[in-house]
Motif scaffolding. Structure first.
Motif, PDB file in Angstrom:
ATOM      1  N   LYS A 152      -8.676  -3.379   2.857  1.00  0.00           N
ATOM      2  CA  LYS A 152      -8.800  -2.948   4.242  1.00  0.00           C
ATOM      3  C   LYS A 152      -7.873  -3.732   5.171  1.00  0.00           C
ATOM      4  N   GLU A 153      -7.717  -4.996   4.912  1.00  0.00           N
ATOM      5  CA  GLU A 153      -6.913  -5.843   5.787  1.00  0.00           C
ATOM      6  C   GLU A 153      -5.640  -6.332   5.101  1.00  0.00           C
ATOM      7  N   ASN A 154      -5.203  -5.630   4.067  1.00  0.00           N
ATOM      8  CA  ASN A 154      -4.040  -6.043   3.299  1.00  0.00           C
ATOM      9  C   ASN A 154      -2.811  -5.266   3.773  1.00  0.00           C
ATOM     10  N   ALA A 155      -2.014  -5.892   4.623  1.00  0.00           N
ATOM     11  CA  ALA A 155      -0.835  -5.229   5.207  1.00  0.00           C
ATOM     12  C   ALA A 155       0.193  -4.864   4.138  1.00  0.00           C
ATOM     13  N   GLU A 156       0.348  -5.714   3.129  1.00  0.00           N
ATOM     14  CA  GLU A 156       1.301  -5.428   2.049  1.00  0.00           C
ATOM     15  C   GLU A 156       0.922  -4.139   1.328  1.00  0.00           C
ATOM     16  N   TYR A 157      -0.356  -3.978   1.078  1.00  0.00           N
ATOM     17  CA  TYR A 157      -0.845  -2.789   0.381  1.00  0.00           C
ATOM     18  C   TYR A 157      -0.564  -1.537   1.214  1.00  0.00           C
ATOM     19  N   HIS A 158      -0.892  -1.596   2.497  1.00  0.00           N
ATOM     20  CA  HIS A 158      -0.699  -0.432   3.366  1.00  0.00           C
ATOM     21  C   HIS A 158       0.780  -0.093   3.528  1.00  0.00           C
ATOM     22  N   ALA A 159       1.626  -1.103   3.617  1.00  0.00           N
ATOM     23  CA  ALA A 159       3.074  -0.871   3.735  1.00  0.00           C
ATOM     24  C   ALA A 159       3.616  -0.241   2.448  1.00  0.00           C
ATOM     25  N   ALA A 160       3.146  -0.726   1.304  1.00  0.00           N
ATOM     26  CA  ALA A 160       3.599  -0.178   0.021  1.00  0.00           C
ATOM     27  C   ALA A 160       3.120   1.266  -0.153  1.00  0.00           C
ATOM     28  N   ARG A 161       1.899   1.554   0.254  1.00  0.00           N
ATOM     29  CA  ARG A 161       1.380   2.928   0.162  1.00  0.00           C
ATOM     30  C   ARG A 161       2.163   3.870   1.087  1.00  0.00           C
ATOM     31  N   GLU A 162       2.512   3.375   2.277  1.00  0.00           N
ATOM     32  CA  GLU A 162       3.300   4.183   3.204  1.00  0.00           C
ATOM     33  C   GLU A 162       4.681   4.463   2.616  1.00  0.00           C
ATOM     34  N   GLN A 163       5.275   3.448   2.014  1.00  0.00           N
ATOM     35  CA  GLN A 163       6.582   3.631   1.391  1.00  0.00           C
ATOM     36  C   GLN A 163       6.488   4.587   0.201  1.00  0.00           C
ATOM     37  N   GLN A 164       5.399   4.505  -0.537  1.00  0.00           N
ATOM     38  CA  GLN A 164       5.197   5.422  -1.657  1.00  0.00           C
ATOM     39  C   GLN A 164       5.121   6.861  -1.156  1.00  0.00           C
ATOM     40  N   GLY A 165       4.428   7.080  -0.057  1.00  0.00           N
ATOM     41  CA  GLY A 165       4.341   8.422   0.515  1.00  0.00           C
ATOM     42  C   GLY A 165       5.712   8.943   0.932  1.00  0.00           C
ATOM     43  N   PHE A 166       6.520   8.069   1.529  1.00  0.00           N
ATOM     44  CA  PHE A 166       7.875   8.460   1.922  1.00  0.00           C
ATOM     45  C   PHE A 166       8.706   8.839   0.689  1.00  0.00           C
ATOM     46  N   ILE A 167       8.656   8.009  -0.339  1.00  0.00           N
ATOM     47  CA  ILE A 167       9.445   8.259  -1.558  1.00  0.00           C
ATOM     48  C   ILE A 167       9.010   9.556  -2.227  1.00  0.00           C
ATOM     49  N   GLU A 168       7.708   9.766  -2.344  1.00  0.00           N
ATOM     50  CA  GLU A 168       7.211  10.993  -2.984  1.00  0.00           C
ATOM     51  C   GLU A 168       7.599  12.228  -2.165  1.00  0.00           C
ATOM     52  N   GLY A 169       7.556  12.107  -0.843  1.00  0.00           N
ATOM     53  CA  GLY A 169       7.965  13.219   0.015  1.00  0.00           C
ATOM     54  C   GLY A 169       9.443  13.527  -0.141  1.00  0.00           C
ATOM     55  N   ARG A 170      10.265  12.482  -0.218  1.00  0.00           N
ATOM     56  CA  ARG A 170      11.709  12.683  -0.386  1.00  0.00           C
ATOM     57  C   ARG A 170      12.019  13.289  -1.752  1.00  0.00           C
ATOM     58  N   ILE A 171      11.312  12.860  -2.792  1.00  0.00           N
ATOM     59  CA  ILE A 171      11.496  13.435  -4.132  1.00  0.00           C
ATOM     60  C   ILE A 171      11.175  14.931  -4.088  1.00  0.00           C
ATOM     61  N   GLN A 172      10.071  15.277  -3.473  1.00  0.00           N
ATOM     62  CA  GLN A 172       9.683  16.682  -3.376  1.00  0.00           C
ATOM     63  C   GLN A 172      10.710  17.488  -2.579  1.00  0.00           C
ATOM     64  N   GLU A 173      11.203  16.905  -1.488  1.00  0.00           N
ATOM     65  CA  GLU A 173      12.210  17.580  -0.648  1.00  0.00           C
ATOM     66  C   GLU A 173      13.492  17.844  -1.452  1.00  0.00           C
ATOM     67  N   LEU A 174      13.958  16.836  -2.194  1.00  0.00           N
ATOM     68  CA  LEU A 174      15.180  17.001  -2.986  1.00  0.00           C
ATOM     69  C   LEU A 174      14.997  18.003  -4.119  1.00  0.00           C
ATOM     70  N   GLU A 175      13.837  17.975  -4.768  1.00  0.00           N
ATOM     71  CA  GLU A 175      13.563  18.945  -5.835  1.00  0.00           C
ATOM     72  C   GLU A 175      13.541  20.367  -5.284  1.00  0.00           C
ATOM     73  N   ASN A 176      12.973  20.544  -4.088  1.00  0.00           N
ATOM     74  CA  ASN A 176      12.953  21.866  -3.462  1.00  0.00           C
ATOM     75  C   ASN A 176      14.356  22.332  -3.093  1.00  0.00           C
ATOM     76  N   LYS A 177      15.188  21.410  -2.587  1.00  0.00           N
ATOM     77  CA  LYS A 177      16.565  21.765  -2.246  1.00  0.00           C
ATOM     78  C   LYS A 177      17.318  22.247  -3.479  1.00  0.00           C
ATOM     79  N   LEU A 178      17.147  21.545  -4.593  1.00  0.00           N
ATOM     80  CA  LEU A 178      17.831  21.951  -5.828  1.00  0.00           C
ATOM     81  C   LEU A 178      17.288  23.274  -6.348  1.00  0.00           C
ATOM     82  N   ALA A 179      15.975  23.469  -6.240  1.00  0.00           N
ATOM     83  CA  ALA A 179      15.366  24.705  -6.737  1.00  0.00           C
ATOM     84  C   ALA A 179      15.825  25.913  -5.923  1.00  0.00           C
ATOM     85  N   ASN A 180      16.080  25.707  -4.625  1.00  0.00           N
ATOM     86  CA  ASN A 180      16.478  26.808  -3.754  1.00  0.00           C
ATOM     87  C   ASN A 180      17.988  26.868  -3.523  1.00  0.00           C
TER      88      ASN A 180
END
Length: 158
Positions: A43-71
């Motif tokens: 709950k109070e672990n800033a490192e954890y929250h920052a890493a989870r936020e970065q993970q969300g960004f990376i996963e979103g970018r992966i999905q965006e790039l895969e969609n660009k290639l698919a289309n």
């Protein structure tokens, strides 16, 4: 959904970024999340929250790039038989009739466009004016800075 035009070079750049995200960035952020979990209270672990936020960004970018290639409709300009006409992927050398300066642009997809590198979007005013024209033709189009006049000096398929 219609296909989005993409040059071979543009597709390779997207594939390289996708590979880097999957093989380097994703494992790095997973390791950071695991390390942050070891520190206890999440709950109070800033490192954890920052890493989870970065993970969300990376996963979103992966999905965006895969969609660009698919289309994407990947177009290899070297294999086109355009007969000297300006087409998607062509490199066009132009003479600015107002300033007598020569410029060179390659017409690329929206995601590849970078005016500083001489890459213009197929949907830009200048590219729309160029498509279908040939060497020696003159074009006029409305740019953000006003009306521009160019002569097509050369059309290359490289």
């Amino acid at each position: 959904m219609s296909k989005t035009p993409l040059t071979v070079r543009g597709a390779e750049l997207i594939k390289a970024e996708l590979q880097r995200l999957k093989s380097e960035e994703r494992p790095r952020v997973i390791a950071a999340i695991a390390e942050a979990r070891e520190h206890g209270d999440l709950k109070e672990n800033a490192e954890y929250h920052a890493a989870r936020e970065q993970q969300g960004f990376i996963e979103g970018r992966i999905q965006e790039l895969e969609n660009k290639l698919a289309n994407a409709q990947i177009i290899d300009v070297k294999t086109l038989n355009a007969g000297g006409k300006v087409v998607f992927g062509a490199t066009v050398e132009l003479l600015d009739l107002d300033t007598d300066k020569e410029v060179s642009y390659q017409i690329v997809g929206d995601d590849e466009a970078d005016i500083k590198s001489g890459l213009i979007s197929v949907n830009s005013p200048i590219a729309r004016a160029l498509i279908g024209k040939e060497e020696g033709d003159e074009i006029t189009f409305n740019a953000p800075g006003g009306e521009k006049h160019y002569e097509i000096v050369a059309v290359k398929y490289i």
